[in-house]
Design a protein around this motif. Structure first.
Motif, PDB file in Angstrom:
ATOM      1  N   ILE A 157      38.100  18.891 -79.175  1.00 60.92           N
ATOM      2  CA  ILE A 157      38.242  19.347 -80.563  1.00 60.92           C
ATOM      3  C   ILE A 157      38.371  18.160 -81.515  1.00 60.92           C
ATOM      4  O   ILE A 157      37.718  18.102 -82.555  1.00 60.92           O
ATOM      5  N   ALA A 158      39.231  17.206 -81.166  1.00 63.96           N
ATOM      6  CA  ALA A 158      39.493  16.073 -82.055  1.00 63.96           C
ATOM      7  C   ALA A 158      38.313  15.113 -82.110  1.00 63.96           C
ATOM      8  O   ALA A 158      38.045  14.525 -83.164  1.00 63.96           O
ATOM      9  N   PHE A 159      37.591  14.956 -81.008  1.00 63.35           N
ATOM     10  CA  PHE A 159      36.463  14.033 -80.976  1.00 63.35           C
ATOM     11  C   PHE A 159      35.185  14.803 -80.625  1.00 63.35           C
ATOM     12  O   PHE A 159      34.532  15.338 -81.486  1.00 63.35           O
ATOM     13  N   GLU A 160      34.857  14.852 -79.341  1.00 60.99           N
ATOM     14  CA  GLU A 160      33.729  15.662 -78.876  1.00 60.99           C
ATOM     15  C   GLU A 160      33.816  15.791 -77.367  1.00 60.99           C
ATOM     16  O   GLU A 160      34.602  15.098 -76.710  1.00 60.99           O
ATOM     17  N   TRP A 161      32.999  16.684 -76.795  1.00 64.73           N
ATOM     18  CA  TRP A 161      33.141  16.997 -75.381  1.00 64.73           C
ATOM     19  C   TRP A 161      32.784  15.811 -74.493  1.00 64.73           C
ATOM     20  O   TRP A 161      33.309  15.674 -73.379  1.00 64.73           O
ATOM     21  N   ARG A 162      31.904  14.927 -74.950  1.00 63.34           N
ATOM     22  CA  ARG A 162      31.541  13.764 -74.137  1.00 63.34           C
ATOM     23  C   ARG A 162      32.733  12.827 -73.969  1.00 63.34           C
ATOM     24  O   ARG A 162      32.948  12.267 -72.901  1.00 63.34           O
ATOM     25  N   MET A 163      33.488  12.649 -75.026  1.00 60.06           N
ATOM     26  CA  MET A 163      34.684  11.825 -74.936  1.00 60.06           C
ATOM     27  C   MET A 163      35.733  12.482 -74.057  1.00 60.06           C
ATOM     28  O   MET A 163      36.483  11.798 -73.346  1.00 60.06           O
ATOM     29  N   ALA A 164      35.804  13.806 -74.100  1.00 56.89           N
ATOM     30  CA  ALA A 164      36.752  14.520 -73.240  1.00 56.89           C
ATOM     31  C   ALA A 164      36.402  14.315 -71.769  1.00 56.89           C
ATOM     32  O   ALA A 164      37.286  14.080 -70.932  1.00 56.89           O
ATOM     33  N   ILE A 165      35.117  14.373 -71.445  1.00 60.78           N
ATOM     34  CA  ILE A 165      34.684  14.162 -70.060  1.00 60.78           C
ATOM     35  C   ILE A 165      34.977  12.733 -69.621  1.00 60.78           C
ATOM     36  O   ILE A 165      35.474  12.490 -68.509  1.00 60.78           O
ATOM     37  N   ALA A 166      34.678  11.771 -70.488  1.00 65.96           N
ATOM     38  CA  ALA A 166      34.921  10.365 -70.151  1.00 65.96           C
ATOM     39  C   ALA A 166      36.410  10.106 -69.932  1.00 65.96           C
ATOM     40  O   ALA A 166      36.798   9.377 -69.005  1.00 65.96           O
ATOM     41  N   ALA A 167      37.264  10.691 -70.766  1.00 65.26           N
ATOM     42  CA  ALA A 167      38.709  10.520 -70.605  1.00 65.26           C
ATOM     43  C   ALA A 167      39.202  11.156 -69.303  1.00 65.26           C
ATOM     44  O   ALA A 167      40.070  10.601 -68.619  1.00 65.26           O
ATOM     45  N   LEU A 168      38.640  12.305 -68.945  1.00 64.50           N
ATOM     46  CA  LEU A 168      39.022  12.966 -67.692  1.00 64.50           C
ATOM     47  C   LEU A 168      38.616  12.124 -66.493  1.00 64.50           C
ATOM     48  O   LEU A 168      39.378  11.974 -65.527  1.00 64.50           O
ATOM     49  N   VAL A 169      37.424  11.548 -66.539  1.00 66.07           N
ATOM     50  CA  VAL A 169      36.966  10.667 -65.456  1.00 66.07           C
ATOM     51  C   VAL A 169      37.905   9.461 -65.329  1.00 66.07           C
ATOM     52  O   VAL A 169      38.264   9.048 -64.222  1.00 66.07           O
ATOM     53  N   ALA A 170      38.303   8.888 -66.471  1.00 62.47           N
ATOM     54  CA  ALA A 170      39.220   7.748 -66.450  1.00 62.47           C
ATOM     55  C   ALA A 170      40.572   8.131 -65.848  1.00 62.47           C
ATOM     56  O   ALA A 170      41.166   7.355 -65.081  1.00 62.47           O
ATOM     57  N   LEU A 171      41.072   9.328 -66.167  1.00 62.76           N
ATOM     58  CA  LEU A 171      42.344   9.785 -65.612  1.00 62.76           C
ATOM     59  C   LEU A 171      42.273   9.935 -64.093  1.00 62.76           C
ATOM     60  O   LEU A 171      43.160   9.483 -63.361  1.00 62.76           O
ATOM     61  N   ILE A 172      41.227  10.585 -63.622  1.00 61.65           N
ATOM     62  CA  ILE A 172      41.055  10.762 -62.173  1.00 61.65           C
ATOM     63  C   ILE A 172      40.931   9.406 -61.491  1.00 61.65           C
ATOM     64  O   ILE A 172      41.466   9.171 -60.393  1.00 61.65           O
ATOM     65  N   HIS A 173      40.196   8.498 -62.134  1.00 61.44           N
ATOM     66  CA  HIS A 173      40.033   7.135 -61.636  1.00 61.44           C
ATOM     67  C   HIS A 173      41.398   6.454 -61.466  1.00 61.44           C
ATOM     68  O   HIS A 173      41.692   5.856 -60.417  1.00 61.44           O
ATOM     69  N   ASP A 174      42.266   6.565 -62.461  1.00 61.65           N
ATOM     70  CA  ASP A 174      43.569   5.902 -62.420  1.00 61.65           C
ATOM     71  C   ASP A 174      44.481   6.507 -61.366  1.00 61.65           C
ATOM     72  O   ASP A 174      45.161   5.784 -60.619  1.00 61.65           O
ATOM     73  N   ILE A 175      44.508   7.829 -61.293  1.00 61.64           N
ATOM     74  CA  ILE A 175      45.379   8.493 -60.313  1.00 61.64           C
ATOM     75  C   ILE A 175      44.933   8.181 -58.889  1.00 61.64           C
ATOM     76  O   ILE A 175      45.756   7.903 -58.010  1.00 61.64           O
ATOM     77  N   THR A 176      43.622   8.216 -58.656  1.00 57.91           N
ATOM     78  CA  THR A 176      43.097   7.948 -57.311  1.00 57.91           C
ATOM     79  C   THR A 176      43.453   6.539 -56.855  1.00 57.91           C
ATOM     80  O   THR A 176      43.881   6.320 -55.712  1.00 57.91           O
ATOM     81  N   ILE A 177      43.287   5.565 -57.743  1.00 63.04           N
ATOM     82  CA  ILE A 177      43.596   4.185 -57.388  1.00 63.04           C
ATOM     83  C   ILE A 177      45.094   4.022 -57.114  1.00 63.04           C
ATOM     84  O   ILE A 177      45.498   3.360 -56.142  1.00 63.04           O
ATOM     85  N   THR A 178      45.932   4.634 -57.943  1.00 62.21           N
ATOM     86  CA  THR A 178      47.382   4.512 -57.759  1.00 62.21           C
ATOM     87  C   THR A 178      47.831   5.118 -56.437  1.00 62.21           C
ATOM     88  O   THR A 178      48.601   4.503 -55.682  1.00 62.21           O
ATOM     89  N   VAL A 179      47.339   6.306 -56.119  1.00 61.15           N
ATOM     90  CA  VAL A 179      47.706   6.949 -54.857  1.00 61.15           C
ATOM     91  C   VAL A 179      47.168   6.144 -53.677  1.00 61.15           C
ATOM     92  O   VAL A 179      47.846   5.984 -52.646  1.00 61.15           O
ATOM     93  N   GLY A 180      45.951   5.601 -53.817  1.00 61.14           N
ATOM     94  CA  GLY A 180      45.377   4.787 -52.747  1.00 61.14           C
ATOM     95  C   GLY A 180      46.172   3.522 -52.484  1.00 61.14           C
ATOM     96  O   GLY A 180      46.341   3.103 -51.330  1.00 61.14           O
ATOM     97  N   VAL A 181      46.699   2.908 -53.543  1.00 54.83           N
ATOM     98  CA  VAL A 181      47.529   1.713 -53.372  1.00 54.83           C
ATOM     99  C   VAL A 181      48.804   2.055 -52.605  1.00 54.83           C
ATOM    100  O   VAL A 181      49.258   1.290 -51.744  1.00 54.83           O
ATOM    101  N   TYR A 182      49.383   3.214 -52.894  1.00 53.32           N
ATOM    102  CA  TYR A 182      50.568   3.637 -52.142  1.00 53.32           C
ATOM    103  C   TYR A 182      50.245   3.790 -50.658  1.00 53.32           C
ATOM    104  O   TYR A 182      51.055   3.427 -49.794  1.00 53.32           O
TER     105      TYR A 182
END
Length: 366
Positions: A157-182
């Motif tokens: 809503i605030a930006f556009e759906w492409r930015m929403a998808i990119a932000a979601l990919v970045a979130l999954i990327h960060d969580i996966t790396i953090t859990v993998g490091v553990y």
């Protein structure tokens, strides 16, 4: 102004910059490699789940005289299970043993008192049920899913759906790396770890939203101009907010690094590791993904639009036309440079001739 501040001002004005978008395939490849490594580590080693998730008993020995290794050896021999022993700042020993029930806990307490020469009155224990950890995990997953859902809706809503998808990919990327490091490091996963994972989501989105806001402002009415392509404006948006992202990330990492390396490593407060490691890795991964992953991914998605494709063609055509005019102007300048030289040479000859004629005339009169 400091050098960093001067660099930030030059980056903001577009005087200098790094081509993040042009080298996006390199950053994508690095992220994919790190993510695969994290997934493999998670699949092979698994997570070292804490006692809160497996159930068991936690023993505390006040002012213990025995060492950590001695306590661990006695606890494992008495229980038949792996024991995690931590030396607390007050001199107490904290012993965690999974899969221990009430009847077994009493026997372990007696063995610890006898073998470690510790009075029974200074040894206490509490039993932890696995159901409590399961409830925490379930609630955490529910909160994570709800959080991601709300983030996608808000960014769309605030930006556009492409930015929403990119932000979601970045979130999954960060969580996966953090859990993998553990999984790779082998640190114990506790409710504090879950809290840390949920906390880094906000930090991960912070830099991403800052860049997206700059990109949104820079691409307003973008199709009405022919100076920049969308990807070039995206690249400038990253550069203009780069120093700000670095500063905020470093400031956030310093206290977390103190907890992890000084509190957990030097001082031996091991219980700080469960939350500090997740924060440290998550903050670093979030800063990386917002700069190298999220914004270039938005530009990739936008460059597929027909209007943005047409804009790129117009911009490149205008630049080619300007280059052609520049070459013609350079060639014309070379020709005009030759004409004044010839005229100067001719003028010089005329002046010389005028000066010689009177001398010849005087010679004839004589």
């Amino acid at each position: 102004m400091s050098r960093l501040g001067n660099l930030g001002a030059r980056l903001y004005r577009g005087e200098v910059g790094y081509d993040f978008y042009g080298k996006r395939k390199l950053w994508y490849g690095i992220s994919i490699l790190i993510t695969i490594t994290a997934i493999v580590g998670l699949a092979v080693r698994g997570l070292n789940m804490g006692i809160e998730f497996k159930g068991g008993a936690v023993f505390t020995i006040e002012k213990a005289k025995a060492s950590v290794s001695q306590a661990q050896e006695v606890a494992e021999e008495s229980s038949g299970h792996q024991a995690i022993v931590q030396k607390l700042g007050s001199g107490d020993l904290r012993i965690q043993i999974a899969e221990v029930d009430t009847s077994k806990a009493g026997q372990i307490k007696s063995d610890l008192s006898k073998e470690l020469d510790a009075p029974a009155g200074k040894i206490s224990y509490e039993l932890v049920g696995a159901s409590w950890g399961e409830q925490i995990t379930e609630k955490a997953f529910q909160g994570l899913i709800i959080f991601m859902f709300l983030v996608v809706i808000y960014l769309a809503i605030a930006f556009e759906w492409r930015m929403a998808i990119a932000a979601l990919v970045a979130l999954i990327h960060d969580i996966t790396i953090t859990v993998g490091v553990y999984a790779l490091v082998g640190f114990e996963v506790t409710p504090g770890t879950v809290i840390g994972l949920l906390t880094i989501l906000g930090y991960s989105l912070y830099d991403t939203v800052v860049v997206f806001d700059s990109l949104k402002e820079g691409t307003k009415d973008i199709t009405k101009q022919t100076r920049w392509t969308y990807s070039e404006i995206a690249n400038r948006s990253i550069n203009s907010t780069l120093v700000r992202s670095i500063n905020t990330t470093v400031v956030a990492l310093l206290p977390v690094a103190g907890l992890l390396f000084i509190g957990g490593g030097v001082l031996g407060a091991g219980m700080l590791n469960d939350i500090s490691l997740s924060l440290f890795v998550g903050l670093a991964a979030g800063a990386y993904s917002s700069i190298f992953i999220a914004t270039p991914l938005v530009a990739d998605l936008k460059e597929r639009e027909p209007a943005i494709k047409a804009l790129r063609k117009r911009v490149l055509a205008k630049r080619a036309q300007a280059d052609a005019k520049g070459e013609s102007a350079d060639a014309g300048a070379e020709q005009t440079d030759e004409v004044p030289d010839a005229a100067a040479a001719a003028g010089a000859g005329a002046v010389v001739g005028q000066r010689q004629q009177p001398e010849r005339g005087r010679g004839k009169r004589r």
